[in-house]
Motif scaffolding. Structure first.
Motif, short mmCIF file in Angstrom:
data_model
loop_
_atom_site.label_atom_id
_atom_site.label_comp_id
_atom_site.label_asym_id
_atom_site.label_seq_id
_atom_site.Cartn_x
_atom_site.Cartn_y
_atom_site.Cartn_z
N UNK A 1 0.84 -1.19 0.00
CA UNK A 1 0.00 0.00 0.00
C UNK A 1 0.88 1.24 0.00
N UNK A 2 0.47 2.23 -0.79
CA UNK A 2 1.14 3.52 -0.75
C UNK A 2 0.76 4.24 0.53
N UNK A 3 1.64 5.14 0.95
CA UNK A 3 1.38 5.84 2.21
C UNK A 3 0.11 6.68 2.13
N UNK A 4 -0.16 7.30 0.98
CA UNK A 4 -1.36 8.13 0.88
C UNK A 4 -2.63 7.30 0.81
N UNK A 5 -2.50 5.98 0.74
CA UNK A 5 -3.66 5.09 0.77
C UNK A 5 -3.88 4.51 2.16
N UNK A 6 -3.14 5.00 3.15
CA UNK A 6 -3.26 4.51 4.53
C UNK A 6 -3.49 5.71 5.45
N UNK A 7 -4.70 6.23 5.54
CA UNK A 7 -4.94 7.44 6.33
C UNK A 7 -4.80 7.24 7.83
N UNK A 8 -4.94 6.01 8.32
CA UNK A 8 -4.78 5.75 9.76
C UNK A 8 -3.80 4.61 9.94
N UNK A 9 -2.77 4.85 10.74
CA UNK A 9 -1.83 3.83 11.19
C UNK A 9 -1.90 3.79 12.71
N UNK A 10 -2.10 2.63 13.28
CA UNK A 10 -2.26 2.56 14.74
C UNK A 10 -1.63 1.29 15.27
N UNK A 11 -1.36 1.33 16.58
CA UNK A 11 -0.86 0.13 17.27
C UNK A 11 -1.47 0.10 18.66
N UNK A 12 -1.86 -1.12 19.09
CA UNK A 12 -2.56 -1.30 20.36
C UNK A 12 -1.74 -2.26 21.23
N UNK A 13 -0.90 -1.72 22.12
CA UNK A 13 -0.01 -2.57 22.91
C UNK A 13 -0.74 -3.54 23.82
N UNK A 14 -1.94 -3.21 24.27
CA UNK A 14 -2.64 -4.09 25.21
C UNK A 14 -2.97 -5.43 24.60
N UNK A 15 -3.11 -5.48 23.27
CA UNK A 15 -3.39 -6.76 22.61
C UNK A 15 -2.39 -7.06 21.50
N UNK A 16 -1.25 -6.38 21.50
CA UNK A 16 -0.15 -6.68 20.57
C UNK A 16 -0.65 -6.75 19.12
N UNK A 17 -1.35 -5.70 18.71
CA UNK A 17 -1.99 -5.71 17.39
C UNK A 17 -1.79 -4.36 16.72
N UNK A 18 -1.48 -4.39 15.43
CA UNK A 18 -1.47 -3.16 14.65
C UNK A 18 -2.70 -3.14 13.75
N UNK A 19 -3.29 -1.96 13.61
CA UNK A 19 -4.47 -1.77 12.78
C UNK A 19 -4.23 -0.58 11.86
N UNK A 20 -4.56 -0.75 10.59
CA UNK A 20 -4.46 0.31 9.61
C UNK A 20 -5.81 0.47 8.92
N UNK A 21 -6.12 1.70 8.57
CA UNK A 21 -7.23 1.97 7.67
C UNK A 21 -6.64 2.18 6.29
N UNK A 22 -7.02 1.36 5.33
CA UNK A 22 -6.40 1.38 4.01
C UNK A 22 -7.46 1.52 2.92
N UNK A 23 -7.06 2.15 1.84
CA UNK A 23 -7.88 2.19 0.62
C UNK A 23 -7.45 1.01 -0.24
N UNK A 24 -8.28 -0.02 -0.24
CA UNK A 24 -7.95 -1.29 -0.89
C UNK A 24 -9.01 -1.60 -1.95
N UNK A 25 -8.86 -1.03 -3.16
CA UNK A 25 -9.89 -1.23 -4.19
C UNK A 25 -10.08 -2.69 -4.54
N UNK A 26 -11.30 -3.01 -4.93
CA UNK A 26 -11.62 -4.37 -5.34
C UNK A 26 -10.93 -4.69 -6.67
#
Length: 716
Positions: free
Chosen positions: A464-489
């Motif tokens: 994914x290109x950086x401009x296609x990932x408006x949210x980058x996040x990490x949640x240490x309490x559950x050892x998980x990273x979550x991204x919001x991505x523009x992923x066309x069909x």
């Protein structure tokens, strides 16, 4: 002896050796062990010992409903780690917005609307901007071209920046400069708290943070070429501003639009913390080790202490180059220990590898006490009562520019440095420049494997290109990273399609660690990241990233899934996407396709207790959780729990949430589709009449999402 036959005291000892995720899995094995998450005394012991700083634990201390809050915490973590939200909805349309502390503030058609999403509010506080300014700033009535921008919301206190451009005295309109004021009001009491006129204003360099006791205004004016940061504090209970103090912020490249990237400002434990990962090149070139720069100020505003760079090292540049576009960081309080930490994501070419790896690093901000260590030295510059204890003129108008203030401590001792207003060096100077040749090389200590999480590898999966990932996040309490991505069909690559993508990891069992160790000695195909983070991969098993919602089947399209994608990617809103996040939710805004300033605001929640009035249940079948976790026998164990989670803030365990969603009958699906058709709403909210308050500029109206009616919850 069976575990279910053990005395309560023996079971409590067993639970002490398990983490909360293991307790959750154990409670799902049989109905006898469900008491681990339903019995109040056990729940209290688990929360207070394993998550004392979590929001759920703090709520339980007030409500005394420990069992409910324990299940809420466990399901929130499981929702994040399995990348399966509880709710997705379009909550509003607006031109400008902020999302802080679970509260959404957005501007729409001359109104500032305030919606408490974490509190599942059914109403919004609606502020008429023109009437607010008429009361707060009477001189603004003659100004037509102005802007009001929300800056912060916390503890029902909203801070906004009002500004407009004024031509210079010589009449040159092309050389105008901005002037403005900070307007602070209470959204609960519906009254204006304070208005502070700001001179030498740079509108894009203003930050506000507050709690219920104090408010901090941090800005970077044009003084000294923008190399001075101005701090000012407001005592909320006393309704009084402290006289402002200038601090020279040595290595900080203070740009508010880079907050969350190179800057962090947060209030913890009666202090405001300021953190930066930015360093000047000449400061690093001696040993190529870059530090974090951290300072803190007590809410009483009676001094400032700053950690020396040696006390909080960040990375060694010999580890490889880094793509700064993917960097983000966030300060947080650890739920298990209560310690202040910072998590930073960096995309690196580890040891010169040909592929990049996004790695999440967690660092504890250890601030030794003054009694235990000589590393803290605070300057006493007066409290919020306006007193000045050391004789320094902190008003910014000192009559003796060369005056050196005394902090009461030896400035050459310890790991903390204090630089009041006029004792700061001139712009361009740096203490590290004078000490660089004499100090010993800094060595980055080995990191705990629990604080290093290698994430995406560019050699695997989609890129994914950086401009296609408006949210980058990490949640240490559950050892998980979550991204919001523009992923066309693949069937429609030109159409925007927003999805949540995430990956998690879990501890290996002892036998798995032995197997991994034996395999790692014989295989030669290990990646550079696996070799560099050998202890991390040995301790943790990393799952492949997954995306939500699932892909649509082109041969047999699912109408319910198509409706869900229309919520996440609102029709006619396919422009630029910006977003924000916290430990339990996402909010993002998508610009209108036609160039309009209007944006669609979408809310995604991972907290089962958040419910928006009128939100419909998802009408179609959908399997939750990872494929390897499917187990129909275990799902039966949760079926007898209270299933009215959406009505009572998620107290019940949702059927099939852990291992799979319960099937819906054909009749149930038809009923849900019929209700959705009957209650289908326009894509934009309509005007509604609100309830007046004692303030002429404030009303209470039903939340806009109730008229938009575009959202689903995933509670059964």
């Amino acid at each position: 002896m069976s575990l279910v036959k053990l005395p309560y005291e023996m079971v409590s000892y067993v639970l002490d050796e398990l983490d909360l995720d293991d307790v959750w899995q154990l409670s799902l094995t049989c109905r006898h062990l469900r008491s681990l998450v339903t019995e109040s005394n056990i729940a209290k012991r688990l929360l207070e010992s394993k998550a004392p700083a979590a929001t759920e634990t703090q709520n339980a201390r007030v409500t005394k409903n420990y069992a409910h809050e324990l299940r809420r915490l466990l399901k929130r973590r499981q929702s994040i780690s399995s990348v399966t939200p509880y709710l997705a909805a379009v909550v509003g349309f607006g031109e400008d917005w902020i999302y802080r502390n679970g509260v959404l503030c957005y501007i729409r058609q001359g109104q500032l609307r305030i919606l408490n999403l974490h509190g599942s509010a059914a109403d919004e506080v609606v502020v008429n901007i023109r009437l607010l300014l008429d009361e707060a700033i009477p001189d603004s009535r003659k100004i037509r071209n102005y802007r009001l921008r929300p800056l912060n919301v916390s503890h029902n206190i909203v801070s906004c920046l009002y500004y407009h451009k004024t031509p210079h005295a010589n009449g040159n309109n092309s050389a105008s400069f901005p002037v403005g004021s900070l307007v602070v009001f209470s959204a609960q009491a519906h009254k204006i708290l304070t208005v502070e006129h700001l001179v030498d204003l740079e509108p894009n360099r203003v930050v506000v943070r507050n709690n219920d006791e104090a408010l901090f205004l941090i800005r970077r004016p044009r003084l000294h070429g923008g190399r001075v940061v101005l701090w000012k504090a407001y005592n909320i209970p006393a309704n009084r501003w402290h006289r402002h103090t200038h601090f020279r912020w040595y290595p900080f490249n203070f740009q508010p639009f880079e907050i969350g990237i190179t800057q962090c400002f947060e209030i913890f434990n009666d202090h405001i913390y300021s953190l930066s990962n930015y360093s000047e090149l000449e400061e690093e070139e001696a040993d190529w080790v870059s530090p974090y720069h951290c300072l803190r100020i007590p809410l009483s505003f009676n001094g400032m202490s700053k950690l020396k760079p040696d006390g909080l090292l960040r990375r060694n540049h010999l580890d490889g180059p880094m793509d700064h576009r993917w960097t983000f960081m966030k300060m947080f309080k650890d739920e298990a220990t209560g310690e202040i930490k910072v998590v930073e994501s960096r995309k690196e070419w580890i040891k010169g590898s040909s592929s990049t790896t996004r790695t999440y690093y967690t660092t504890t901000i250890k601030w030794p006490s003054e009694n235990d260590s000589p590393s803290i030295s605070d300057s006493k510059e007066g409290g919020l009562d306006g007193s000045n204890t050391n004789g320094i003129d902190i008003s910014g108008n000192s009559s003796s520019p060369g005056h050196q203030g005394s902090s009461g401590n030896d400035p050459d001792q310890g790991n903390a440095e204090v630089h009041p207003d006029n004792s700061s060096p001139e712009p361009g100077d740096s203490d590290s420049n004078h000490q660089r040749d004499d100090r010993p090389p800094r060595i980055l200590p080995p990191r705990d494997p629990r604080d290093v999480h290698p994430g995406d590898d560019s050699s695997k999966g989609p890129v994914f290109l950086r401009n296609k990932c408006p949210i980058l996040s990490y949640h240490p309490s559950c050892q998980t990273f979550l991204d919001l991505v523009d992923d066309p069909s693949p069937s429609n690559p030109g159409k925007q399609r927003m999805r949540v993508r995430g990956g998690t990891r879990h501890l290996r069992r002892p036998e798995e660690i032995d197997d991994w160790s034996r395999c790692s000695k014989v295989k030669n195909s290990s990646s550079v990241a696996e070799t560099h983070f050998e202890e991390v991969y040995k301790m943790y098993k990393h799952e492949e990233p997954i995306s939500w919602p699932p892909n649509q089947d082109p041969e047999s399209p699912n109408p319910a899934l198509a409706q869900l994608y229309e919520i996440l990617s609102t029709p006619n809103y396919a422009g630029e996407v910006t977003g924000d996040w916290d430990e339990r939710s996402f909010v993002y805004a998508t610009s209108a396709s036609g160039g309009s300033k209007q944006k669609a605001l979408v809310f995604i929640s991972f907290d089962p207790s958040i419910s928006l009035a009128g939100t419909l249940p998802y009408p179609g079948p959908m399997v939750f959780g990872r494929p390897q976790s499917l187990d129909t026998t275990s799902s039966k164990a949760t079926a007898s729990d209270n299933s009215t989670a959406h009505q009572n803030h998620g107290d019940g365990v949702r059927k099939g949430r852990q291992f799979g969603r319960a099937r819906q009958t054909p009749r149930g699906r038809q009923t849900a589709k019929k209700r959705q058709t009957e209650r289908n709403a326009p894509t934009e909210a309509t005007q509604v009449h609100g309830t007046k308050t004692d303030a002429s500029w404030c009303t209470i109206e039903p939340a806009q999402y109730q008229t938009i009616r575009k959202g689903f919850h995933f509670c059964v």
